[in-house]
Design an enzyme around this catalytic site. Structure first.
Site, PDB file in Angstrom:
ATOM      1  CG  ASP A 189      -2.005   0.857   1.319  1.00 44.20           C
ATOM      2  OD1 ASP A 189      -2.824   0.796   0.391  1.00 44.20           O
ATOM      3  OD2 ASP A 189      -2.114   1.639   2.283  1.00 44.20           O
ATOM      4  CD  GLU A 196      -2.520   2.318  -3.303  1.00 44.06           C
ATOM      5  OE1 GLU A 196      -3.678   2.674  -3.416  1.00 44.06           O
ATOM      6  OE2 GLU A 196      -1.858   2.491  -2.251  1.00 44.06           O
TER       7      GLU A 196
END
Ligand code: CA
Length: 506
Positions: free
Chosen positions: A216, A259
């Protein structure tokens, strides 16, 4: 006698405990990644909350989609419903089950040739993580694990805004840095202890049998928080390069996916520390093209620019295209609830390079728009299926056709996804082939070739609502039922052609 029985029971228990997780498929991951929100996917115990046992019970379905990996949104203990604020990185959220349940999921997934990737949000922890609670004491060894400033130390910085928010949050007479939300304080990666701990956590799960991670907020690892900046891309990339080297030295097949919801130049830098970065451009550019029209040739050229930039920055690394994810309006809603448009988007996705990511429910046309909960609603298995979760009542899916209604229907969106994933897996050119734009006479068409292992497949998609002329090269063979007649001079509205080209010199 009783003693013997007890001894046998003990042996059985020991054997069960020591049962190794079935090995994952070998080599690099090649194939579709299926993103699952465990809470919403499948329930096993009737409490309405999706769990690991429920997911294990639906692995035959995941396999039938042609998925080669699961990406599980965070499964760690967390005070929030979504789990991106973690309080313990080495155990399983009790709402989702136990470590034994997780072990069984891994074994059953591996037995079907499906790898398991964990979402590992380590840019920040929960504000309830014991590390953060401990760090609130000025003399704690955990103080340096986060970014702290005392009031009056740098008032100009404390007042600065990033994305219309002040990332420095007050707690008593001090401030801590939390870019996304005050419940998610950022870890300080200048601390060698933090780097060590995060690397150890990754190795812990890989040793357990996990096959990789989705990371993330990868570009935010270093923020230059002291200068009021949300990201230091070069420092973040350098961190990931070190992480990548250390992980791959021990687990060469581990798949590391980033990401980075950022521009192409930033994504290219972050890719230097990963196997792939999820590609937000595909959905961002494809959805308006299919919905409102535009130039298919321009879309194709934009893709070529992305692959060119990646190859220059990080040779040999991959891509991970997707249509929409857990943070965005669902693609079916964004395409105006049209099955034909959604089917075209799926065919585009499945003919691109890299490992395509499908967000659970996308394959049956689940809909949803912000707020986030509406993007993450219960998977629609069908009426009376005991695996249905009830964690959130969807506003948008009252008329969505369930899995049980779609799976016997050859014309359903679900059937399109299954056929395209199977076709992709069956052809090396589609699975791992190179990409080159193909010049069609009508620039409304998207057209490119994919080439590998002596096979070249010409892919043509018509995103418009009328038939378009296309001159198929001589000798081209139609590959797919999804496509219109081979050798035809016209591609029907919202249709695709997949043509195998004759090998050169034959
Ligand atoms: Ca449950």
């Amino acid at each position: 006698m009783r003693k013997i029985i007890r001894f046998a029971a003990l042996l059985t228990a020991l054997a069960l405990f020591a049962l190794p997780v079935q090995a994952a498929p070998e080599g690099p991951l090649e194939g579709m990644i299926y993103e699952v929100f465990v809470r919403a996917f499948a329930d096993s115990d009737g409490d309405g909350i999706g769990d690991l046992k429920g997911l294990t019970g639906k692995l035959d379905y995941v396999e039938s989609l042609g998925a080669k990996a699961l990406w599980l949104m965070p499964v760690f203990p967390s005070p929030s419903y979504h789990g991106y604020d973690v309080t313990d990185y080495r155990s399983i959220n009790p709402e989702y089950g136990t470590m034994e349940d997780f072990e069984l999921l891994l074994s059953e997934a591996h037995a079907r040739g499906i790898r398991v990737l964990l979402d590992l949000p380590i840019n920040h922890t929960s504000s309830q993580h014991p590390w953060f609670i401990e760090s609130q004491k000025e003399d704690s060894p955990y103080r340096s694990w986060y970014h702290w400033l005392k009031a009056g130390e740098n008032d100009a910085l404390l007042g600065q805004k990033v994305w219309d928010n002040k990332p420095w949050k007050q707690l008593g007479d001090a401030y801590y840095y939390a870019l996304f939300w005050d419940g998610m304080p950022d870890l300080n990666f200048s601390s060698p202890e933090v780097v060590r701990e995060v690397t150890d956590i990754a190795k812990y799960w890989l040793s357990f049998g996990v096959d990789g991670f989705r990371m993330d907020a990868a570009s935010h690892i270093f923020a230059r928080a002291e200068q009021g900046m949300s990201q230091d891309v070069e420092a973040s990339a350098a961190f990931w390069q070190g992480f990548y080297r250390e992980i791959k030295a021990v687990f060469p097949d581990a798949y590391l996916l980033a990401e980075a919801w950022e521009s192409l130049d930033i994504r290219s830098r972050i890719l230097t520390g990963f196997d792939a970065v999820v590609n937000f451009d595909v959905g961002d550019q494809l959805i308006p093209l299919i919905k409102q029209g535009g130039s298919g040739a321009a879309f194709t050229q934009a893709l070529a620019r992305v692959y060119g930039a990646y190859e220059q920055a990080a040779p040999g690394r991959g891509d991970a295209p997707f249509l929409s994810n857990h943070d965005q309006p669902r693609v079916f809603a964004a395409l105006g609830y049209s099955k034909d448009r959604a089917a075209l988007a799926a065919r585009v996705l499945m003919t691109l390079p890299g490992n395509p990511v499908v967000y659970y429910g996308e394959e049956i046309g689940m809909a949803g728009a912000k707020p986030d909960e509406e993007l993450r609603t219960p998977m629609l298995w069908g009426e009376g299926d005991s695996a249905l979760t009830t964690w959130h009542d969807s506003r948008y899916n009252k008329r969505t056709q369930s899995v049980s209604l779609q799976q016997e229907d050859a014309d359903s969106l679900l059937s399109v996804y299954r056929r395209m994933a199977a076709l992709r897996q069956a052809h090396p050119a589609l699975l791992r082939g190179s990409f080159a734009p193909y010049e069609a006479s009508d620039s409304a068409l998207m057209a490119w070739t994919r080439t590998a292992e002596g096979e070249t497949i010409l892919v043509v998609h018509n995103p418009t609502s009328e038939a378009r002329a296309f001159e198929a090269p001589e000798g081209a063979l139609n590959l797919s039922d999804e496509a219109s007649a081979a050798g035809g001079l016209s591609v029907p509205a919202l249709s695709s052609l997949l043509l195998r080209l004759p090998m050169e010199g034959i």
